[in-house]
Design a protein around this motif. Sequence first.
Motif, PDB file in Angstrom:
ATOM      1  N   SER A  97      -0.396  11.260  -0.144  1.00 19.91           N
ATOM      2  CA  SER A  97      -1.633  11.227  -0.927  1.00 19.91           C
ATOM      3  C   SER A  97      -1.772   9.854  -1.562  1.00 19.91           C
ATOM      4  N   LYS A 139      -1.923   9.311  -4.563  1.00 18.20           N
ATOM      5  CA  LYS A 139      -1.208   9.318  -5.833  1.00 18.20           C
ATOM      6  C   LYS A 139       0.263   8.942  -5.704  1.00 18.20           C
ATOM      7  N   GLN A 184      -1.494  17.116  -1.443  1.00 18.52           N
ATOM      8  CA  GLN A 184      -1.526  16.897  -2.884  1.00 18.52           C
ATOM      9  C   GLN A 184      -0.494  17.772  -3.582  1.00 18.52           C
TER      10      GLN A 184
END
Length: 342
Positions: A66, A68, A104
């Motif tokens: 992801s 992130k 995620q």
Amino acid sequence: FGLALQYAGYSTYKTSQALTLSAVYRCVEVITNGVASLPVKLYRVEGGYKYELNSELSYLLSKKPSEKMNAFTFYKLIVKDILMSGNAYALIMRDGNGNVTGLQYVPAGLVSPIDRITYIDYMVTGMKNPVKQKDILHFMNYSDNGVYGVSVLTYARRTLGIADAGDKSAENFYKSGSCTSGFLKFDGPSSGKQREEILSAWNQATGGPNSGPNGIAVLPANVNYTQLSIDPADAQLLESRQFSVIEICRFFGVSPTKAFDLSHASYNNSEMAELAFLNDTLRPLLTKIELELETKLFPGQNEYDIKFDVNELLRTDKKSQGEYFTKMFNLGVLSPNEIRKD
């Protein structure tokens, strides 16, 4: 979002607190780093042969699940949640055509599985509607029902409680200036003021509630000290704490040598511990993660394989690595150029 646990009915322990125990922290670090450091490869199976794929999905699995976080952080968090919470989750992000665009990570405390008898829905904090089973990765630790897993901490709570009590006992012992607790006994009558003065002098000399140890206490002839608590040697505190390390390692399936308990370590058993760590500890976790990824990312398809490359674990063991490459070369599986590349 830590899981609260009861120890002997008198104290509460949380998942986050368990990591303050050095043996637990080390076991979790060893296992999570062991999995997260392995390369993840995507293969396509055709005619009995496997071909490694270099696609957007393989990049996603091996480098960047992801925006992130990278793959190392992602798999480390997944394995940490499996061990500490019993369940780990990741939402499968897809585009309008159904292609996977990301994974995620979701903290375990934010997800609640709902058993629908023939399938499972997942309630995720912050999301209005339940998430369908095909749209979320669910990695479970040991499970009694196949709906949710049970953390290692749940089964090890008694051992963790003893280890925590040992750490606190050692901390309190040193905070008290290495003094044991007891009481002062007067042989004969004494006034309240006299008792207060003697107690104050005793605390000042031996490290009472508001002072550190300053020296030797001098008591009147009619006052005697009687010890109440057991000193660490009599309580076998060091032996108990060492045994707690071994017990914690048993629950996590990690050799005590990996938790830096070198009391019975040797070169030979360290080498065998590496193989046992791979076969007994990492391999079940890897298989669990691989199967969940394959069945959710490629539902109903048998032509794709997702594998962690365990050969990376041999890189630090040159003897085993040399024997492996020799066998592969003699079997014609690897060429000299392929061996050089590795």
